[in-house]
Design an enzyme around this catalytic site. Structure first.
Site, short mmCIF file in Angstrom:
data_model
loop_
_atom_site.label_atom_id
_atom_site.label_comp_id
_atom_site.label_asym_id
_atom_site.label_seq_id
_atom_site.Cartn_x
_atom_site.Cartn_y
_atom_site.Cartn_z
N HIS A 359 0.92 -1.27 0.00
CA HIS A 359 0.02 0.08 0.08
C HIS A 359 1.02 1.43 -0.09
O HIS A 359 0.66 2.16 -0.96
CB HIS A 359 -0.86 0.03 1.07
CG HIS A 359 -1.79 1.31 1.65
ND1 HIS A 359 -3.21 1.46 1.43
CD2 HIS A 359 -1.43 2.66 1.96
CE1 HIS A 359 -3.61 2.48 1.58
NE2 HIS A 359 -2.52 3.23 1.82
N GLU A 360 1.65 1.35 0.90
CA GLU A 360 2.49 2.53 1.41
C GLU A 360 3.44 2.72 -0.02
O GLU A 360 3.61 4.06 -0.58
CB GLU A 360 3.59 2.24 2.35
CG GLU A 360 2.72 2.26 3.61
CD GLU A 360 1.88 3.38 4.20
OE1 GLU A 360 1.98 4.44 3.58
OE2 GLU A 360 1.00 3.01 4.79
N HIS A 363 1.86 4.30 -3.20
CA HIS A 363 1.65 6.17 -3.43
C HIS A 363 2.67 6.64 -4.08
O HIS A 363 2.54 7.40 -4.67
CB HIS A 363 1.64 6.44 -1.88
CG HIS A 363 0.21 6.24 -1.29
ND1 HIS A 363 -0.86 6.93 -1.80
CD2 HIS A 363 -0.31 5.70 -0.13
CE1 HIS A 363 -1.86 6.71 -0.89
NE2 HIS A 363 -1.45 6.09 0.24
N GLU A 383 -6.00 6.74 -2.56
CA GLU A 383 -5.86 5.75 -1.58
C GLU A 383 -6.33 4.34 -2.07
O GLU A 383 -5.79 3.35 -1.54
CB GLU A 383 -6.85 6.27 -0.27
CG GLU A 383 -6.11 7.02 0.73
CD GLU A 383 -5.00 6.37 1.42
OE1 GLU A 383 -5.35 5.13 1.89
OE2 GLU A 383 -3.99 6.50 1.20
N HIS A 447 -9.57 8.18 3.00
CA HIS A 447 -9.48 6.90 3.59
C HIS A 447 -10.92 6.10 3.37
O HIS A 447 -11.03 5.13 3.62
CB HIS A 447 -8.63 6.63 4.76
CG HIS A 447 -7.39 7.05 4.83
ND1 HIS A 447 -7.08 8.46 5.09
CD2 HIS A 447 -6.09 6.33 4.63
CE1 HIS A 447 -5.85 8.69 5.00
NE2 HIS A 447 -5.19 7.26 4.64
#
Length: 545
Positions: A359-360, A363, A383, A447
């Protein structure tokens, strides 16, 4: 405490597959060679075959008169399909970026060709404007100027530099603009005793540096992480120490911030080449999760989309663990090209689960492509992209210690009650996310507005209704009460990635996402195809029309 993951990014990587080709035995009385000997013999035969075909293939590929192919490697599948790898020369000069692979059927006919660079090589002449000695002196002086300064955040400063051999005249084609260049090797030593060997390519017309890289020795280590369990790690040997630095994946590394919030931290290293014990009491355990998560993300993007790192430039990111004190979050920072993991409540619950890593780091992929604004509906799509790709990284890893599913952060227990952070099959189960689009979605925290796209991706992948997938139970509803079958997560991910990298812009909203994914589906599978129609129906099922 906010239940969110801060802005983040993604990785991927490539696996090397090797195989043994079966051969029939000779006379029954003859001794049977070992499998290793058989493989070596067959490789030598295949390589000889490639060398023999170099000339005819150069003509068949319509290379210029000054170009020649030099066999580098060869492999033959069990069905006789050949994969012949060649380097290229131009007027006798090595061509950097001229390599290619010819794929042949068993009868020798060409199936396809993979070229490192498609550009045609046609130089006006092969006379450099700068002499070799001048080029070598110039580039060596440039490296000497860095003595006492770090090459990057993880390398010790250079203390000694000298030229190794003469500058070699080559053709530089890697960037698609073939030109004469020099390849020079500069050797030296770093302050910690580690040897340095840098290969630099400079333009033979003006001396500009076109490429440089440090060649380093890597080692195969092992790790025992909190979430990933026991896993292999690519490490780098520096003297008697092994570092959590992965040369094969752009030099990406993991460091210990020691509960600080600034700087690059201390690169994890030890003498055993084995890291962590699987417990939070060992500071290396969280580092194993982070390093393996980064490698898996790199591999996922590489093998699934052909993407070479987060920015698609072959450069690896820094992972920083033990960020802050009692920090219950993880985040990606594009300005330092790094990602950071907190240790959670009481510094006993690191947020280093693998879908968090995916996920991180995704970005960063979004920042390098569509760069979706991190607010409003575009922020929700930003997101959601990280949730989608983080989930795909988890499926790609397929770890026994963390079975893949469509929940986000189910093991890090941010809620304190053992529930996931987010649910893709029915986002509203988290108490705040939107299942369907409405005019207010853009006013939600990103989110929560991400729920619409997360729900879209689950439905497109798996379909609607109650079902059990990989041991996990889901029950996904639709806005229009339609029944959807799903096209599979792999196709859904291909469509989303192409839309992100080809059609989305910084201001794309949900209506734009519908249009972009339909264009992507048409590109990949055809307008009016089952996949195209499924994309349209699924957006309708989350009320995006």
């Amino acid at each position: 405490m906010k239940r969110k993951l801060a802005a983040v990014a993604v990785l991927s990587a490539t696996a090397l597959l090797t195989g043994v080709i079966q051969v029939s035995t000779a006379a029954q009385a003859a001794p049977t060679p070992s499998l290793q000997a058989q493989a070596a013999q067959q490789h030598a035969t295949a390589l000889k075959l490639a060398a023999g075909q170099a000339g005819p293939l150069a003509k068949a590929l319509k290379l210029g008169d000054k170009e020649q192919l030099v066999a580098k490697d060869a492999a033959v599948d069990k069905d006789g399909t050949r994969h012949l790898r060649f380097e290229r020369t131009y007027a006798g000069l090595p061509v950097i970026g001229g390599d290619l692979v010819v794929h042949q059927k068993a009868d020798g006919s060409v199936k396809s060709v993979d070229k490192a660079v498609a550009a045609r090589i046609a130089l006006p002449n092969t006379t450099p404007k700068i002499a070799a000695d001048q080029a070598a002196t110039q580039v060596t002086a440039g490296v000497k100027a860095t003595i006492g300064a770090r090459a990057d955040a993880d390398e010790s400063p250079l203390t000694e530099v000298h030229q190794a051999g003469k500058a070699e005249l080559v053709v530089w084609a890697t960037d698609g603009n073939p030109r004469l260049a020099y390849r020079t090797t500069v050797e030296g030593q770093r302050a910690d005793g580690t040897p340095s060997r840098q290969i630099l390519v400079t333009d033979a017309a003006d001396g500009r540096v076109l490429a440089t890289h440090e060649t380093i020795e890597t080692a195969a280590g092992t790790g025992n992480g909190i979430f990933v369990g026991q896993v292999p790690l690519a490490t780098t040997q520096s003297g008697s120490n092994y570092q959590l630095k992965d040369a094969g994946r752009g030099g990406q590394s993991t460091s210990d911030l020691n509960n600080g919030t600034d700087g690059t931290g201390s690169l994890f290293a030890n003498t055993s080449n084995s890291f962590g014990d699987g417990t939070v009491n060992n500071r290396e355990s969280a580092a194993v999760d982070a390093q393996f998560g980064a490698a898996t993300t790199w591999d996922f993007y590489k093998s699934t989309f052909g993407r070479n790192g987060i920015r698609n430039d072959g450069v690896g990111a820094l992972s920083r663990v033990h960020y802050g004190s009692n920090y219950v979050n993880a985040f990606w920072d594009d300005s330092c090209f790094c990602m950071s993991y907190g240790d959670g409540s009481n510094n006993t619950a690191p947020l280093t689960e693998i879908d968090v890593a995916g996920h991180e780091m995704s970005h960063g992929v979004t920042a390098a492509t569509a760069n979706l604004n991190y607010a409003g509906e575009s922020g929700g799509l930003n997101e959601a992209t990280s949730d989608i790709m983080g989930t795909m990284v988890e499926w790609y890893a397929n770890l026994p210690s963390n079975p893949p599913n469509y929940w986000i952060g189910e093991l890090i227990n941010l809620n304190g009650n053992g529930t996931p952070l987010r649910y893709m099959d029915q986002p509203s189960k988290d108490g705040g996310s939107a299942d369907y689009w409405d005019a207010n979605v853009g006013n939600l925290d990103v989110h929560y507005s991400s729920g619409v796209a997360n729900h879209f991706f689950y439905l497109l992948s798996e379909g609607s209704g109650a079902k059990t997938i990989n041991g996990f139970s889901y029950n996904s509803p639709t806005y229009d009460n339609s029944t959807l079958a799903g096209i599979g997560r792999d196709k859904a991910a291909q469509i989303w990635y192409r839309a992100l990298t080809t059609y989305f812009t910084s201001t794309t909203d949900y209506a734009g996402a519908r249009a972009g994914t339909l264009s992507a589906a048409a590109d990949l599978y055809g307008s009016g195809s089952a996949e195209y129609n499924a994309v349209a129906a699924t957006w309708t099922a989350v009320n995006v029309n």
